[in-house]
Design an enzyme around this catalytic site. Structure first.
Site, PDB file in Angstrom:
ATOM      1  N   GLN A 177       0.722  -1.180  -0.017  1.00 26.75           N
ATOM      2  CA  GLN A 177       0.082  -0.101  -0.034  1.00 26.75           C
ATOM      3  C   GLN A 177       1.023   1.211   0.008  1.00 26.75           C
ATOM      4  O   GLN A 177       0.526   2.244  -0.786  1.00 26.75           O
ATOM      5  CB  GLN A 177      -0.991   0.055   1.280  1.00 26.75           C
ATOM      6  CG  GLN A 177      -1.994   1.106   1.189  1.00 26.75           C
ATOM      7  CD  GLN A 177      -2.975   1.265   2.426  1.00 26.75           C
ATOM      8  OE1 GLN A 177      -3.298   2.366   2.639  1.00 26.75           O
ATOM      9  NE2 GLN A 177      -3.084   0.098   2.883  1.00 26.75           N
ATOM     10  N   THR A 217      14.593 -10.395 -11.640  1.00 26.46           N
ATOM     11  CA  THR A 217      15.899  -9.670 -11.694  1.00 26.46           C
ATOM     12  C   THR A 217      17.055 -10.488 -11.117  1.00 26.46           C
ATOM     13  O   THR A 217      18.168 -10.016 -11.018  1.00 26.46           O
ATOM     14  CB  THR A 217      15.858  -8.414 -10.827  1.00 26.46           C
ATOM     15  OG1 THR A 217      15.439  -8.982  -9.489  1.00 26.46           O
ATOM     16  CG2 THR A 217      14.741  -7.466 -11.425  1.00 26.46           C
ATOM     17  N   LYS A 218      16.820 -11.752 -10.769  1.00 25.69           N
ATOM     18  CA  LYS A 218      17.889 -12.770 -10.329  1.00 25.69           C
ATOM     19  C   LYS A 218      18.929 -13.202 -11.491  1.00 25.69           C
ATOM     20  O   LYS A 218      19.917 -13.757 -11.165  1.00 25.69           O
ATOM     21  CB  LYS A 218      17.329 -13.744  -9.406  1.00 25.69           C
ATOM     22  CG  LYS A 218      16.454 -13.196  -8.011  1.00 25.69           C
ATOM     23  CD  LYS A 218      16.251 -14.380  -7.250  1.00 25.69           C
ATOM     24  CE  LYS A 218      15.477 -13.837  -6.013  1.00 25.69           C
ATOM     25  NZ  LYS A 218      15.336 -15.041  -4.911  1.00 25.69           N
ATOM     26  N   ASN A 224       9.830   0.478  -1.868  1.00 25.35           N
ATOM     27  CA  ASN A 224       9.034   0.100  -0.358  1.00 25.35           C
ATOM     28  C   ASN A 224       9.532  -1.283  -0.277  1.00 25.35           C
ATOM     29  O   ASN A 224       9.056  -2.075   0.692  1.00 25.35           O
ATOM     30  CB  ASN A 224       7.960   0.588   0.051  1.00 25.35           C
ATOM     31  CG  ASN A 224       6.795  -0.334  -0.755  1.00 25.35           C
ATOM     32  OD1 ASN A 224       7.074  -0.901  -1.800  1.00 25.35           O
ATOM     33  ND2 ASN A 224       5.843  -0.561  -0.135  1.00 25.35           N
ATOM     34  N   PHE A 225      11.007  -1.805  -0.496  1.00 26.84           N
ATOM     35  CA  PHE A 225      11.285  -3.124   0.126  1.00 26.84           C
ATOM     36  C   PHE A 225      11.763  -3.209   1.504  1.00 26.84           C
ATOM     37  O   PHE A 225      11.783  -2.045   1.949  1.00 26.84           O
ATOM     38  CB  PHE A 225      12.657  -3.531  -0.947  1.00 26.84           C
ATOM     39  CG  PHE A 225      12.209  -3.885  -2.114  1.00 26.84           C
ATOM     40  CD1 PHE A 225      11.364  -4.624  -2.576  1.00 26.84           C
ATOM     41  CD2 PHE A 225      13.167  -3.190  -3.084  1.00 26.84           C
ATOM     42  CE1 PHE A 225      11.153  -5.003  -3.792  1.00 26.84           C
ATOM     43  CE2 PHE A 225      12.717  -3.472  -4.605  1.00 26.84           C
ATOM     44  CZ  PHE A 225      11.976  -4.387  -5.023  1.00 26.84           C
ATOM     45  N   ALA A 226      11.883  -4.315   2.028  1.00 22.86           N
ATOM     46  CA  ALA A 226      12.440  -4.281   3.266  1.00 22.86           C
ATOM     47  C   ALA A 226      14.031  -3.520   3.409  1.00 22.86           C
ATOM     48  O   ALA A 226      14.381  -3.712   2.310  1.00 22.86           O
ATOM     49  CB  ALA A 226      12.811  -5.742   3.657  1.00 22.86           C
ATOM     50  N   GLU A 259       1.119  -0.913   8.832  1.00 21.54           N
ATOM     51  CA  GLU A 259       0.125  -0.011   8.944  1.00 21.54           C
ATOM     52  C   GLU A 259      -0.023   0.561  10.353  1.00 21.54           C
ATOM     53  O   GLU A 259       0.412   1.397  10.970  1.00 21.54           O
ATOM     54  CB  GLU A 259      -1.204  -0.178   8.416  1.00 21.54           C
ATOM     55  CG  GLU A 259      -2.289   0.864   8.880  1.00 21.54           C
ATOM     56  CD  GLU A 259      -1.964   2.328   8.367  1.00 21.54           C
ATOM     57  OE1 GLU A 259      -2.189   3.309   9.208  1.00 21.54           O
ATOM     58  OE2 GLU A 259      -1.405   2.546   7.083  1.00 21.54           O
ATOM     59  N   ASP A 291       0.527   3.731   6.171  1.00 23.93           N
ATOM     60  CA  ASP A 291       0.645   3.373   4.598  1.00 23.93           C
ATOM     61  C   ASP A 291       0.700   4.668   3.552  1.00 23.93           C
ATOM     62  O   ASP A 291       1.271   4.969   2.914  1.00 23.93           O
ATOM     63  CB  ASP A 291       0.002   1.995   4.149  1.00 23.93           C
ATOM     64  CG  ASP A 291       0.678   1.033   4.865  1.00 23.93           C
ATOM     65  OD1 ASP A 291       1.874   0.719   4.589  1.00 23.93           O
ATOM     66  OD2 ASP A 291      -0.199   0.111   5.266  1.00 23.93           O
ATOM     67  N   GLY A 297      -8.111  20.947  18.771  1.00 22.19           N
ATOM     68  CA  GLY A 297      -7.723  22.278  18.588  1.00 22.19           C
ATOM     69  C   GLY A 297      -8.462  23.302  19.737  1.00 22.19           C
ATOM     70  O   GLY A 297      -8.824  22.885  20.628  1.00 22.19           O
ATOM     71  N   GLY A 298      -8.582  24.639  19.362  1.00 19.83           N
ATOM     72  CA  GLY A 298      -8.886  25.689  20.245  1.00 19.83           C
ATOM     73  C   GLY A 298     -10.268  25.746  20.181  1.00 19.83           C
ATOM     74  O   GLY A 298     -10.985  26.348  21.136  1.00 19.83           O
TER      75      GLY A 298
END
Length: 415
Positions: A17, A74-75, A96-98, A139, A168, A247-248
């Site tokens: 995500q 990609t290996k 957002n890989f480890a 998350e 996320d 808030g106020g």
């Protein structure tokens, strides 16, 4: 009409995500987002929480609009060559890989710079530099580590996470801003750079008012707008504030007609000082206008819960929409608690493009959230999410591969 990010090409190595939120936003603004996925599997969310067997889940389809999908191993040496070509051809790589995964693939920041000195590499991690930077985060972990959970809920209950995906999607929105900022700077420097955000940082940024309150608490020992005042005790950290506004202007969620059977028959009411007289007249307590115990915001603070209870007696006599109409006539800030069903069926949200109906070749029509940011010169057209590997041949052809080379890559299971 041209789009704001026309001509920008994004190499999308994101999944689940946080990253897809970022790259989807960039795609909505016109960037060409190429989503790189593992052959046969793809993004893990394609199969998560499926509502139709064998069809991409709503989890996936609602986070990957306007993108192109290619599959790539990609290996394998040939797969690395394709990836190198993509890096040379693209403007931004988002992942957002480890922690450390990109380095282990052989594509460190230094290596990417060798291939394309203008490339911007953008990353989302769970934590920034520090004792937890190598930890995996989801998350709710981010909500807890960023200060949200500790300050959410009621004081007599446990910490609570919120239904909003502030860890996320919140981090994805922050990263998107970092990317477009880096693209702007590149127009002057000609150089790429690293763009990083952590989920903890993003949540904390969205909880900045609670860090404000922590310092106020340390200085004064009490916060008068919190429901714990005047009868409760404050500890040494910001407490959970129930439905207080933060808030106020004091506010609270009040019951409306039908609350006994409808879990969303409620309205949020704000006790704003400039309309205090109108509030008193509306609920039949005109004597409060001149009563010294109620006439000023300061005097009302110890009596807020009594005031909310009196207003609630009035709101319970009408539906949340009737109460909203009545209060809006006097500019009293309020808003109905809308269920997801009500939001999905709201015509104005369809008309504005905030809720969009999309047609998918396998699942048919479904609803999704459209672009929350509207640009007058860059309108968003929400296009369906890609099927797994749907654009592999198209992307490779654009990179200069011929039909024979593509067939060979497929025969070797590189794509």
């Amino acid at each position: 009409m041209s789009k704001a990010l026309d001509g920008v090409r994004i190499l999308d190595f994101t999944h689940v995500q946080s990253g897809p939120t970022c790259t989807q936003l960039l795609a909505w603004f016109g960037a060409d987002v190429i989503k790189v996925e593992r052959a046969g599997e793809g993004d893990a969310t394609r199969a998560q929480l499926r509502d139709i067997p064998g069809v991409d889940s709503l989890y996936f389809t609602m986070l990957n609009h306007n993108k192109r999908s290619i599959t790539l191993d990609t290996k394998k040496a040939a797969g690395k060559e394709v990836l190198e070509t993509l890096i040379r051809d693209c403007d931004v790589l988002v992942e957002n890989f480890a922690p450390g995964a990109l380095d282990r693939m052989g594509f460190s920041w230094e290596r990417i710079q060798e291939l394309n000195p203008k490339m911007i590499v953008a990353s989302i991690k769970g934590f920034g530099p520090g004792p937890y930077e190598h930890c995996k985060v989801y998350e709710n972990v981010a909500q807890c580590a960023g200060g949200s959970a500790a300050t959410t809920g009621f004081d007599d209950g446990p910490p609570m996470v919120t239904g909003a995906q502030i860890g996320d999607s919140g981090s994805g929105l922050h990263l998107a801003l970092g990317i477009v900022t880096a693209l702007f700077q590149r127009t002057m420097t000609g150089r790429g750079q690293l763009v990083q955000t952590s989920m903890q940082d993003a949540v904390l940024n969205l909880c900045r008012v609670k860090l404000r309150d922590q310092q106020r608490l340390e200085r004064h020992g009490v916060m008068e707008e919190y429901p714990q005042y005047p009868n409760g005790e404050f500890g040494d950290s910001v407490p959970r504030a129930g439905n207080a506004s933060g808030g106020g202007q004091p506010g609270w969620i009040l019951k409306c007609k039908g609350w006994e059977t409808d879990p969303n028959a409620y309205i949020y009411f704000v006790c704003q000082a400039p309309v205090w007289s109108a509030i008193c007249k509306l609920i039949g307590r005109e004597e409060w206008i001149s009563d010294a115990d109620y006439a000023t915001p300061r005097a009302r603070l110890p009596r807020l819960m009594d005031i909310f209870a009196e207003v609630e007696t009035w709101t319970k006599t009408m539906t949340k929409f009737e109460a909203m109409d009545a209060m809006n006539k006097y500019d009293i800030p309020c808003g109905p608690i809308l269920s997801m069903k009500e939001i999905a069926e709201e015509p104005s949200l369809r008309a504005s493009g905030t809720v969009v109906e999309v047609d998918h070749p396998e699942r048919g029509k479904y609803l999704t959230v459209g672009n929350p940011i509207k640009l007058s010169d860059s309108p968003t057209n929400v296009e369906r999410s890609p099927l797994l590997g749907e654009h592999t041949d198209q992307v490779l052809e654009q990179l200069g591969y011929n039909a024979e080379q593509i067939a060979l890559l497929r025969a070797e299971h590189v794509i």
